[in-house]
Enzyme design. Structure first.
Site, short mmCIF file in Angstrom:
data_model
loop_
_atom_site.label_atom_id
_atom_site.label_comp_id
_atom_site.label_asym_id
_atom_site.label_seq_id
_atom_site.Cartn_x
_atom_site.Cartn_y
_atom_site.Cartn_z
N GLY A 222 -6.50 20.63 28.18
CA GLY A 222 -6.90 22.01 28.41
C GLY A 222 -8.39 22.18 28.67
CB CYS A 255 -12.35 21.41 32.09
SG CYS A 255 -11.54 19.89 32.60
CG LEU A 428 -11.25 14.92 31.49
CD1 LEU A 428 -11.69 16.15 32.25
CD2 LEU A 428 -12.41 13.98 31.27
CG ASP A 553 0.14 -18.46 -18.48
OD1 ASP A 553 0.01 -19.52 -17.83
OD2 ASP A 553 1.19 -17.79 -18.51
CB THR A 601 5.67 -26.45 -24.39
OG1 THR A 601 4.98 -25.81 -23.32
CG2 THR A 601 5.28 -25.78 -25.69
CG ASP A 654 10.32 -21.59 -18.55
OD1 ASP A 654 10.83 -20.88 -17.65
OD2 ASP A 654 9.10 -21.60 -18.82
CG HIS A 723 11.73 -16.99 -13.99
ND1 HIS A 723 12.48 -18.10 -13.78
CD2 HIS A 723 10.71 -17.37 -14.83
CE1 HIS A 723 11.96 -19.13 -14.43
NE2 HIS A 723 10.87 -18.71 -15.09
#
Ligand SMILES: NC(=O)c1ccc[n+]([C@@H]2O[C@H](COP(=O)([O-])OP(=O)(O)OC[C@H]3O[C@@H](n4cnc5c(N)ncnc54)[C@H](O)[C@@H]3O)[C@@H](O)[C@H]2O)c1
Ligand SMILES: [Fe+2]
Length: 860
Positions: A222, A255, A428, A553, A601, A654, A723
């Site tokens: 526009g 424009c 544009l 951990d 372990t 485990d 798990h």
């Protein structure tokens, strides 16, 4: 020239005629789709040549019909719409494969849209038609033109010239048509016509709004209202010439033309003098107001009578002394922003009148430009003249226009190709601010349906292991290899009481050791922070973790907290779908403290794994990142000899679960398969022996090695649903991790061996191989049996026997969970298991109902 047949709205004849246009276009589009790139480029060439040859004729027609603008400039516009456009299009692919990205396995294939309804404006009546028609040909679209009512004749002629030339070169008949009838009903009918695939509008705000309201795909561009900011650092004489070129271009009926020029105080006088020297007429405030009076209609808009008039005409209209010498009328406007906002000349002026605002500061100047855009110019075009880069940056950051031209004229510059490398266009894009779906300089790409042909890609995998692993009885001696003078030993109270710290000390006689033995099972953040504080203070060469999975951990996270105290556990434990794309950011820095892990372990594999499990506010969170992997794993079976039978069983199961889940994971690879197979083989044989006789060092050795081998496998293949379930019930009912695995393992094996209701999407997992994989394992470790089903069953039976042999509970009830507590916790358990990252690598996606079923099956 084709004649215009007036239409009677709503009559059958009327609709039939319009349907006829659309039918013709539809047929042409179908034919067009069959042409290849070469044929298309031949047509484009022929149309461009015809357009170029008719540039003058079409400009004359446009002048005659619209009665405004500048003939010479209309010719230039027609050249831009043909020559510049061709220069841009000539080497572009618009048919078939138009682009390739081999690295990503992607090809882009262009298809036409079909039937495009094109609205064209009064401002560039022939150039826009030339432009859109050539773009239609390049993209194999059939186009029906709806020109501005007051420029229909010249538009029709332009289409006629191009379609005749195009058809001679192979353009399907009827690919370009015009419906010149001026009524809005015609447009409305076509907007909603099912045969029209796309609406491409270039016009004022009303046309844009009407086209956008049609409810079908459209691209609408526009009106503009371009502000220009002139900073004191600008090259003023250049800026003045630019603006005069641009503002006089086709009498400013375009424009992107300059509308209001905001000039820095320091440059203002020079600017005014230069404007006058170059032939602009700078009006007084009174003259400016008189001009506004004369040219602004009652509705507040510039009156049609003033559009595209010469300066002399406009001066006469305002009762000012007209002069043929005036190139542009410069109208001083108020500096105060509130007054400026009210001024009728703040709007778009499609005539050679340029607003002029004196600005006391850069901030004010940019604010005044923003104000201009807010009066009809948002999304369109603006310009800044400055050599001071900071001013350019500030302007570009604040002004919301699709094009921001730097030290260049807007009218000629925004069309692309003369003052810059922008795509040439007469369309544009104004962005969403101006009702457009794009801020592009619209061209052929916007008129294509581009198909992405994407080839299947299987991302590469990895097998990462810690740098050093020492194993077998006496491996603890390898701690000497560390060559440390100062170390922090991380362990728990029980292990310290058993003398593990002393065993470490024996190996490092000259080193100063600090023992941190506060780690509790499934450690919490506070403990880990405490450990990190000690490491911060002592600055050891190494952290030596001696203990079960909990201790190792904790040590991993102690080092993480020491190196990056600001990390947020909440972020690091964020859920993820694909580890390679996850959101959590782990610090990647070279470790200055080495981490040695000595498992006591034989289970978790934490000594080689990238995982660490912590308790955080009542739930278990798993951190996973290869930066957590210890630098050295010391797998000395003697350290595990003191485990009581229950711990031996739980931790051993485990490890078995790691291997059995890793074997069918979607990340399983030949590398991890080998490790899983060996770990399963060792555990099935050694665990009952280690359980029965804790001093059986052969069994302990096999178990210690098997647990680490399984750890190497799951560090790369990860685990699965067993798990996820074990984590959920472990956290809720305080059941040891391995014990919880034991309860679910038999159910999960059979679950994964059956046909999934939902497959896990994983490109590397081509077919559902979990059932077959179990049978293979059984076969390789020599469990006998014929055929896949029997072999698989033998493995499952062997696992059942093992679990019985080491006295693992078979149900949650046997593990001490009262049924009523289980029932109450079930929804929460399902939720927790479903959220657990472990399920992401399980071969089948567990439905929530299936998780619930597995939990109930294990309840007892
Ligand atoms: N990081 C990983 O890759 C990974 C993998 C699986 C499990 N885990 C986590 O590891 C933890 C479980 O570790 P775990 O099973 O080794 O148990 P653990 O470390 O929690 O230890 C359990 C108990 O056993 C004692 N213990 C350890 N070794 C002993 C020995 N040789 N003799 C006598 N007692 C001994 C400990 O003092 C402790 O009281 C859980 O938090 C689990 O989630 C981590
Ligand atoms: Fe585990």
């Amino acid at each position: 020239m084709a004649t215009t047949v007036p239409l009677v709205p709503e009559s059958t004849e009327w609709t039939e005629r319009l349907d006829g246009f659309v039918d013709t276009a539809t047929r042409a589009a179908a034919e067009f789709r069959r042409l290849d790139q070469e044929a298309v480029d031949r047509i484009v060439w022929a149309m461009v040549v015809a357009g170029l040859e008719s540039a003058v004729e079409l400009a004359e027609l446009a002048m005659e019909e619209t009665q405004f603008g500048v003939f010479e400039d209309k010719v230039v516009k027609n050249y831009i719409a043909t020559e510049f456009l061709y220069d841009y299009l000539k080497d572009k692919r618009s048919v078939g494969v138009i682009d390739r990205d081999p690295a990503r396995g992607i090809e882009y294939v262009a298809e036409p849209i079909g039937v495009v309804l094109a609205l064209t404006p009064i401002t560039n009546p022939t150039s826009t038609v030339l432009f859109k028609a050539i773009v239609a040909a390049k993209t194999r679209n059939a186009m029906i033109f709806r020109p501005s009512a007051r420029a229909a004749g010249c538009a029709e002629r332009a289409v006629q010239i191009l379609s005749e030339a195009g058809e001679r070169a192979g353009l399907p008949k009827g690919a370009l048509q015009v419906i010149p009838d001026p009524t809005l009903d015609v447009s409305q009918y076509l907007f909603h016509h099912p045969g029209v695939d796309f609406i491409w509008t270039t016009g004022g705000p009303k046309a844009v709004a009407a086209a956008n309201a049609a409810g079908k795909p459209c691209l609408s561009v526009g009106a503009g209202n371009a502000p220009v900011y002139i900073h004191s650092s600008a090259d003023i004489p250049m800026a003045v010439v630019d603006m005069l070129i641009s503002k006089t271009f086709d009498a400013s009926v375009i424009c992107p033309a300059e509308q209001t020029c905001v000039v820095d105080d320091a440059a203002y006088d020079q600017m005014v003098a230069e404007l006058e020297r170059m032939g602009a007429r700078v009006l007084s405030r009174e003259e400016s107001d008189a001009l506004a009076q004369a040219t602004v209609a009652e509705d507040g808009r510039i009156s049609m009578a003033a559009l595209g008039r010469s300066c002399a005409d406009l001066a006469a209209m305002a009762g000012l002394d007209p002069s043929e010498r005036d190139k542009v009328l410069v109208a001083p406007l108020p500096s105060a922003l509130d007054e400026l906002a009210e001024h009728s000349f703040l709007q778009e002026k499609l005539m050679p009148v340029l607003g002029l605002v004196r600005s006391p500061s850069v901030d004010h100047g940019i604010a005044a430009c923003e104000l201009v855009t807010e009066h009809g110019g948002l999304g369109h075009t603006s310009a800044v003249y400055a050599t001071d880069q900071e001013v350019v940056d500030r302007f570009a950051e604040r002004i919301r226009t699709g094009r921001i031209l730097v030290n260049a004229p807007t009218a000629v510059g925004a069309l692309g190709g003369i003052y810059n490398s922008m795509t040439p266009t007469f369309s544009l894009g104004c962005g969403t601010w101006g009702g457009s779906m794009t801020t592009d300089n619209v061209n052929y790409r916007n008129l294509l349906n581009v198909k992405t042909v994407s080839r299947r890609q299987t991302p590469p995998q990895w097998f990462r292991v810690p740098s050093d692993t020492y194993f077998n009885a006496g491996a603890i001696e390898s701690l000497r290899e560390l060559g440390v003078t100062r170390a922090v030993v991380v362990t728990d109270a029980d292990s310290e009481a058993r003398g593990v710290a002393d065993q470490v000390r024996e190996q490092l006689p000259g080193a100063s050791l600090h023992v941190f033995s506060e780690v509790e099972p499934e450690p919490g953040e506070a403990t880990v922070r405490e450990g990190a504080a000690i490491v911060d203070k002592l600055r050891p060469d190494a952290i030596i973790a001696v203990g079960g999975g909990s201790v190792i951990d904790a040590a991993k996270v102690i080092r993480l907290f020491h190196e990056s105290p600001d990390v947020d556990l909440r972020e690091l434990s964020l859920p993820f779908l694909d580890a390679r794309k996850r959101v959590a950011r782990y610090p990647h820095i070279a470790h200055d403290i080495r981490l040695a892990a000595l498992p006591t372990t034989a289970g978790t594999g934490s000594e080689v794994s990238p995982a660490a499990v912590l308790s955080l506010g009542g739930r278990k969170v798993t951190l996973v990142d290869y930066s957590l992997v210890p630098d050295m794993a010391v797998v000395d079976p003697r350290l595990t000899a003191s485990m009581p039978p229950v711990l031996t069983a739980d931790t051993g199961v485990d490890a078995l679960t790691h291997a059995l889940e890793g074997a069918v994971s979607i990340f399983a690879s030949p590398y991890t398969d080998a490790f899983c197979m060996q770990a399963i083989n060792l555990i099935l044989d050694a665990l009952p022996r280690a359980y029965a006789d804790g001093d059986d060092m052969d069994a302990r050795t096999d178990m210690a090695n098997a647990a680490t081998i399984a750890g190497l496998a799951f560090s790369n293949a990860f685990v699965g649903v067993c798990h996820a379930l074990a984590h959920a019930v472990g956290a809720r009912f305080g059941i040891a991790h391995g014990r919880a695995n034991a309860i679910f393992l038999p159910h999960v094996l059979r679950y994964n061996a059956s046909l999934p209701s939902k497959f896990m999407p994983a490109p590397g997992y081509r077919t559902y191989v979990a059932p077959e994989r179990y049978a293979q394992i059984s076969h390789v470790i020599g469990l006998g049996g014929h055929g896949e089903a029997e072999r698989r069953e033998r493995l499952f039976t062997r696992v059942d026997e093992l679990l019985r042999a080491v006295d693992e509970p078979r149900t949650l009830a046997e593990a001490g969970v009262p049924r009523a507590d289980f029932d109450a916790a079930l929804p929460e358990l399902v939720r927790a298991a479903f959220a657990d990252p472990s399920i992401r690598t399980n071969p089948r996606i567990p439905l929530v109902s299936e998780l619930s079923g597995l939990l109930r099956a294990a309840a007892g």
